[in-house]
Design a protein around this motif. Structure first.
Motif, PDB file in Angstrom:
ATOM      1  N   VAL A  17     -39.475  49.732  10.958  1.00  0.00           N
ATOM      2  CA  VAL A  17     -40.405  50.039  11.311  1.00  0.00           C
ATOM      3  C   VAL A  17     -40.417  51.465   9.954  1.00  0.00           C
ATOM      4  CG1 VAL A  17     -42.151  51.760  11.941  1.00  0.00           C
ATOM      5  CG2 VAL A  17     -40.860  49.946  13.235  1.00  0.00           C
ATOM      6  N   GLY A  18     -39.480  52.145   9.373  1.00  0.00           N
ATOM      7  CA  GLY A  18     -39.862  53.053   8.629  1.00  0.00           C
ATOM      8  C   GLY A  18     -39.575  52.618   7.667  1.00  0.00           C
ATOM      9  N   LEU A  21     -43.105  51.147   6.938  1.00  0.00           N
ATOM     10  CA  LEU A  21     -44.376  51.833   6.171  1.00  0.00           C
ATOM     11  C   LEU A  21     -43.688  52.511   4.977  1.00  0.00           C
ATOM     12  CD1 LEU A  21     -44.150  53.584   9.945  1.00  0.00           C
ATOM     13  CD2 LEU A  21     -46.184  52.706   9.092  1.00  0.00           C
ATOM     14  N   SER A  22     -42.581  52.691   4.216  1.00  0.00           N
ATOM     15  CA  SER A  22     -42.441  53.350   3.181  1.00  0.00           C
ATOM     16  C   SER A  22     -42.776  52.475   1.946  1.00  0.00           C
ATOM     17  CB  SER A  22     -41.323  53.702   3.364  1.00  0.00           C
ATOM     18  OG  SER A  22     -40.569  54.739   3.845  1.00  0.00           O
ATOM     19  N   PHE A  24     -45.203  49.360   2.537  1.00  0.00           N
ATOM     20  CA  PHE A  24     -46.602  49.305   2.981  1.00  0.00           C
ATOM     21  C   PHE A  24     -47.655  51.013   1.954  1.00  0.00           C
ATOM     22  CE2 PHE A  24     -50.737  50.942   4.415  1.00  0.00           C
ATOM     23  CZ  PHE A  24     -51.502  49.767   4.564  1.00  0.00           C
ATOM     24  N   ARG A  25     -46.859  52.381   2.340  1.00  0.00           N
ATOM     25  CA  ARG A  25     -47.348  53.716   1.621  1.00  0.00           C
ATOM     26  C   ARG A  25     -47.463  52.775  -0.014  1.00  0.00           C
ATOM     27  NH1 ARG A  25     -50.100  57.982   2.136  1.00  0.00           N
ATOM     28  NH2 ARG A  25     -49.315  59.962   1.333  1.00  0.00           N
ATOM     29  N   ASN A 294     -56.249  56.701   6.262  1.00  0.00           N
ATOM     30  CA  ASN A 294     -54.889  57.129   5.512  1.00  0.00           C
ATOM     31  C   ASN A 294     -54.723  57.829   6.670  1.00  0.00           C
ATOM     32  OD1 ASN A 294     -52.878  57.763   4.216  1.00  0.00           O
ATOM     33  ND2 ASN A 294     -53.966  59.472   2.918  1.00  0.00           N
ATOM     34  N   SER A 296     -51.602  59.155   7.021  1.00  0.00           N
ATOM     35  CA  SER A 296     -50.555  60.161   5.747  1.00  0.00           C
ATOM     36  C   SER A 296     -51.185  61.547   6.092  1.00  0.00           C
ATOM     37  CB  SER A 296     -50.151  59.171   4.558  1.00  0.00           C
ATOM     38  OG  SER A 296     -51.208  60.006   3.409  1.00  0.00           O
ATOM     39  N   GLY A 470     -42.999  56.905   7.087  1.00  0.00           N
ATOM     40  CA  GLY A 470     -41.204  56.438   7.551  1.00  0.00           C
ATOM     41  C   GLY A 470     -40.550  56.869   7.100  1.00  0.00           C
TER      42      GLY A 470
END
Length: 502
Positions: A17-18, A21-22, A24-25, A294, A296, A470
């Motif tokens: 998942v981490g 997410l990274s 994806f960002r 967002n 973040s 992430g």
């Protein structure tokens, strides 16, 4: 015995998942992996000049929008006395200026900022359902058009190659059919009519060629052809299709660049410059422009962003402390006291922080040794130590200021409560284990704090922890894995040194 399979599955899920997410960002928001990268922002200014005729004026300029490769992050207008509004229709966007009465030369400025954004992909409306209106030609030109279409059709395999072959023919000075067609039409108009006659979806767009420092540029017309998934840009002066790296589509509707009521002799010129911005600024601009959902840190106000920039580094410090204590076997005073001391070092700088830490703890131990003789209760003793730490910090800060050591003013960033508990623990440890154990734990705490400080001030770690949430899940997974280690610490292996010598 409890199975550890669910535990390891959870750790793997945290890591996946981490990473997801990274990625994806990075893909969605364009955040770079390294801190040294920059992003380009183009400032493009349209200058509208015309002569007003002493009556109400309405000027309507085609306005650009976010497109493949470019994200519109802001637009402003400078027009003294004019009202301005931005109108969106099914076909285009327009900026409109209105005034009740104007006379003489008029100048209006419209400025748009575009972020060069490879992740900017706009879903194009599929024109396949729309019926193509066949153009009309006169007798000779219709025969020439049919001949050009037949020749291009023989030499092509799809709509894009068909368009390229038409452009080649139109640029052939010896081709009589092309010369006849171009007698009354420009190459853009001729290509558009030929594509429509061949029942290929196409359109004429107004584009700007981006060049840093360019002034008084006029808009150019080019052709776009639908390939079944997206619009492909062609310049009829060249045979190859155009990339979007240095071409910005300003007007997609081709209705008109400027509509003017109440004025005459209008002109529109474009000027542009490019500037480099930081990845953080580029991300903020993109989030605000796209209205992305967002979650973040960049969605917070700047003041809170600055606070979280330090907070997001604490898990890295925790990972280092866990590694040093579990794998290396380094002794520290308190579990995560070195992390908080390292955070203070970030504010005070390393040398000033070490000196301040040694002065405060050393002086506090002297005062604590006196308090131990009074046989005070624990709560009263801790409270007295806290007050003593505050007084020590105050005195050292004033003395540093008086002698001109401005670096000493930052000593106030030390966590007073944590230092008070550290002094209390070291004092008890001195009484129970002796000075050697105090030196081991105090020195281990200081060494750990220095290592954590070096990690926290690393530009790559700062960039990754702040921009990729992430990463915190990956750090958590690493700490959980270290928590399952039950073997020997590296510092314990020295007990087996005599066996190795034998």
């Amino acid at each position: 015995m409890t199975s550890k399979v669910p535990f390891y599955v959870s750790v793997v899920l945290l890591i996946l998942v981490g990473i997801a997410l990274s990625i994806f960002r990075h893909q969605t928001y364009g955040v770079p992996w390294t801190p040294g990268e920059t992003r380009q922002v183009w400032d493009i200014e349209a200058r509208i000049e015309f002569g007003a005729q002493g009556k109400p004026v309405k000027a309507s300029l085609a306005a650009p929008n976010t497109q493949n490769g470019f994200t519109l992050i802001s637009e402003t207008s400078s027009s003294s006395g004019y009202g301005v509004s931005y109108v969106s229709t099914d076909t285009d966007r327009r900026a409109e200026w209105t005034i009740r009465n104007a006379t003489g030369p008029q100048t209006i400025y419209y400025k748009a900022q575009f972020l060069v954004d490879p992740q900017a992909n706009v879903d194009a409306v599929d024109p396949s359902e729309e019926e193509i209106e066949l153009p009309t030609f006169t007798g000779p030109t219709e025969a020439a058009a049919k001949a050009l279409i037949e020749l291009a059709n023989q030499r092509s395999a799809d709509d894009l190659t068909f368009t390229r072959e038409l452009i080649k023919t139109l640029n052939d000075a010896e081709n009589q059919n092309a010369s006849l067609l171009l007698h009354n039409l420009s190459k853009v108009e001729a290509l558009d009519k030929l594509l429509a006659y061949a029942k290929i979806h196409s359109r004429v767009v107004g584009v700007i060629e981006l060049e840093d420092g360019r002034r008084r540029q006029t808009i150019q017309q080019m052709n776009q052809v639908w390939d079944g998934a997206q619009w492909i840009l062609f310049n009829p002066e060249r045979t190859n299709q155009i990339t979007v790296q240095n071409i910005l589509i300003w007007d997609q509707s081709n209705i008109s660049l400027l509509d003017l009521v109440g004025g005459q002799n209008s002109q529109v010129h474009f000027s542009m410059i490019v500037q480099e911005v930081s990845p953080q600024q580029a991300t903020n601009d993109k989030v605000q422009a796209d209205g992305l959902l967002n979650f973040s840190i960049h969605s917070l106000p700047l003041e809170e962003q600055a606070m979280f920039k330090t907070i997001m580094l604490i898990p890295i410090g925790a990972l280092i402390v866990v590694f040093l204590r579990v794998i290396i076997g380094l002794k520290t005073s308190g579990t995560f006291m070195p992390v908080l001391i390292a955070v203070a070092f970030v504010q005070t700088q390393l040398f000033t922080g070490i000196v301040g830490f040694l002065l405060i703890v050393g002086t506090g131990l002297v005062i604590r040794s006196y308090l131990s003789r009074l046989n005070l209760l624990l709560v009263a003793r801790i409270s007295a130590v806290i007050i003593a730490v505050i007084m020590i910090i105050s005195v050292f800060t004033v003395v540093a200021f008086k002698i001109g050591l401005t670096e000493g003013l930052s000593i106030t960033f030390f966590p007073m409560i944590i230092l008070s508990w550290t002094i209390e623990r070291m004092s008890i440890l001195w009484e129970e284990e002796g000075a050697k154990e105090v030196m081991l734990q105090g020195g281990g705490s200081l060494l750990t704090a220095v290592l954590v400080y070096l990690a926290m001030t690393n530009s790559y770690i700062e960039h990754l922890t702040f921009n990729f949430i992430g990463l915190q899940l990956i750090v958590l997974a690493g700490i959980l894995l270290l928590g399952t280690y039950t073997g020997y610490r590296l510092t314990e292996l020295r007990r087996f040194k005599p066996l190795a010598e034998d």
